[in-house]
Enzyme design. Structure first.
Site, PDB file in Angstrom:
ATOM      1  CE  LYS A  22      -2.785   2.607   3.376  1.00 10.87           C
ATOM      2  NZ  LYS A  22      -1.737   3.568   3.732  1.00 10.87           N
ATOM      3  CG  ASN A  23       2.661   2.484   3.564  1.00 10.53           C
ATOM      4  OD1 ASN A  23       1.580   3.065   3.547  1.00 10.53           O
ATOM      5  ND2 ASN A  23       3.135   1.893   4.656  1.00 10.53           N
ATOM      6  CB  CYS A 117      -4.988   6.887  10.193  1.00 14.04           C
ATOM      7  SG  CYS A 117      -5.530   5.409   9.326  1.00 14.04           S
ATOM      8  NE  ARG A 122      -0.729  11.289  10.254  1.00 16.60           N
ATOM      9  CZ  ARG A 122      -1.109  10.328   9.416  1.00 16.60           C
ATOM     10  NH1 ARG A 122      -0.213   9.502   8.926  1.00 16.60           N
ATOM     11  NH2 ARG A 122      -2.366  10.208   9.059  1.00 16.60           N
ATOM     12  CG  ASP A 305       2.264   2.015   9.377  1.00 18.94           C
ATOM     13  OD1 ASP A 305       1.904   2.931  10.136  1.00 18.94           O
ATOM     14  OD2 ASP A 305       2.265   2.130   8.140  1.00 18.94           O
ATOM     15  NE  ARG A 397      -7.309   4.985   4.480  1.00 11.55           N
ATOM     16  CZ  ARG A 397      -6.296   5.400   5.249  1.00 11.55           C
ATOM     17  NH1 ARG A 397      -6.423   5.430   6.549  1.00 11.55           N
ATOM     18  NH2 ARG A 397      -5.162   5.780   4.699  1.00 11.55           N
TER      19      ARG A 397
END
Length: 431
Positions: A22-23, A117, A122, A305, A397
């Protein structure tokens, strides 16, 4: 809204194949806009976030087509729109990569503030600092607007090794005149994968995976076919699942080197691990689990994570464990959900002290963010009774076919509707 229902059953057993990262997929999909050509991406995870990215692309007049479930064709040859201001932008953090891609291609960009999230402040100040160093004028009122007559290479030092800022600056710099140097760059696998993809389109990016990345600007980029790396965090989640269920699971289609910090902590906790070229087998059978200390760090350290998933495991290991969250300010919000299940966890600032309990007890909990949602599933696998997890849209997600994968491993897990006939809410356990 749907909920997940998890019951403790037999130890997990079998094999699971990991999806694309995903990242890595999100910035790579957006980076494809830097070339006025056609890009084919393989191993794209079938998750809500990638679908959101494609919806945003379509508002930018980009032709996006799925050739199969995991192969995406992106044609941006006729793209003219430089404004990403739809609702999907506000739903996810990674939408900020449109800033770097649009600035790099057009010299201007208008992008709504990103969402995602919620686990602490951030800001994107490091991104903006990098864009300004390259020559952009930035305005952050109701929308982020940037314009540069000419992007020029620059030396940029990041105050901390931000993954998002590192990637975004790379996107903006690949077509800038001269050479850009990013110092104190993030070294995560998805940073390296994004740089490799940019190079496959004709960019000149060197040093990704080290503290210093050098980008020599090129005038034009071309189309490419590229396969995205496996998902480190998805793989780590199933590794912890094997341990917490006292089962044995082989995780395939991963890169063991990316898993080293997670494997090391699981071994330290008494879990048995074997590995080969693209697989890892994790066994929690007949293991005497031990408390341990975990500190999240930028790669190659233990990933933030994976912190919630590891906390779920530590909560049932006898003795005192400690978790130090050094990356995000407020990533312990989910701890109250574990405490509803009987976990004994005290949080003071960035430190969580975990006193392992004999058992967790199923109740209704919520996924406060993506990885916290995964942690609730893992806790449910080890809890007596039934666990119901709300806010499953967070889990959707970032995890592809998670319910199906867990079922294939022998877990008792289902997706149920609020008004389903078999959904019975249960009271929280007193703690």
């Amino acid at each position: 809204m749907d909920k997940l229902m998890v019951r403790r059953g037999n130890p997990l057993h079998g094999e699971v194949s990991i999806s694309g990262s995903k990242n890595a997929a999100l910035p790579i999909m957006i980076a494809s806009l830097l070339c006025e050509d056609v890009v084919t991406l393989e191993n794209v995870p079938d998750i809500a976030d990638t679908k959101n990215i494609t919806r945003i692309m379509k508002t930018l007049d980009v032709d996006v087509e799925y050739l199969d479930e995991h192969t995406l064709r992106i044609d941006s040859r006729h793209m003219t729109n430089r404004c990403a201001d739809c609702e999907e932008v506000r739903k996810m953090r990674a939408s900020y990569y449109y800033l770097g891609a649009l600035l790099g291609r057009f010299g201007s960009a208008r992008v709504a503030f990103p969402g995602g999230c919620n686990f602490g402040v951030r800001p994107i100040d490091l991104h903006i600092k990098g864009f300004e160093a390259l020559g952009a004028v930035v305005s952050t009122q109701s929308i982020i607007e940037m314009k540069a007559d000419n992007l020029m290479g620059a030396r940029i030092f990041l105050d901390f090794a931000s993954v998002g800022a590192t990637i975004n600056i790379m996107l903006a710099a690949v077509k800038a005149r001269g050479t850009t140097v990013i110092e104190n760059a993030a070294k995560e696998p998805h940073v390296v994968d994004t740089a490799s993809f940019l190079n496959s389109m004709g960019a000149d990016v060197k040093g990704a995976g080290t503290d210093t990345i050098r980008i020599r600007g090129v005038r034009k980029m071309h189309g490419s076919s590229y396969a995205i790396i496996p998902d480190q965090i998805e793989a780590g989640t199933y590794m912890v699942a094997a341990a917490i269920s006292e089962g044995e699971v082989t995780i395939r289609n991963l890169i063991p080197r990316h898993m080293e910090s997670i494997s090391a902590k699981l071994r330290e906790a008494g879990v048995r691990i074997a590995q080969g070229g693209d697989w890892i087998t994790v066994s929690g059978r007949d293991c005497r689990l031990r408390p341990t200390k975990v500190k999240t760090m930028p790669y190659p350290g233990f990933p933030t994570d994976m912190q919630p998933q590891m906390m779920a495991l530590l909560s049932i290991i006898q003795g005192t464990s400690m978790v130090n969250e050094s990356v995000f300010d407020d990533r312990f919000r989910y701890v109250e959900e574990l405490k509803k299940m009987g976990a004994h966890i005290d949080v003071e600032g960035h430190i969580a002290i975990v006193e392992g309990v004999d058992r967790l007890v199923g109740t209704e909990v919520q996924a406060t963010d993506l990885r916290a949602g995964a942690a609730m599933i893992l806790a449910g696998l080890a809890a007596e009774g039934t666990t119901y997890i709300t806010n499953v849209e967070y889990i959707d997600r970032g995890y592809e076919s998670m319910v199906e994968h867990f079922r294939d491993l022998g877990a008792d897990i289902s997706r149920v509707s609020d008004d389903g006939p078999d959904l019975k809410l249960i009271k929280s356990v007193a703690v």
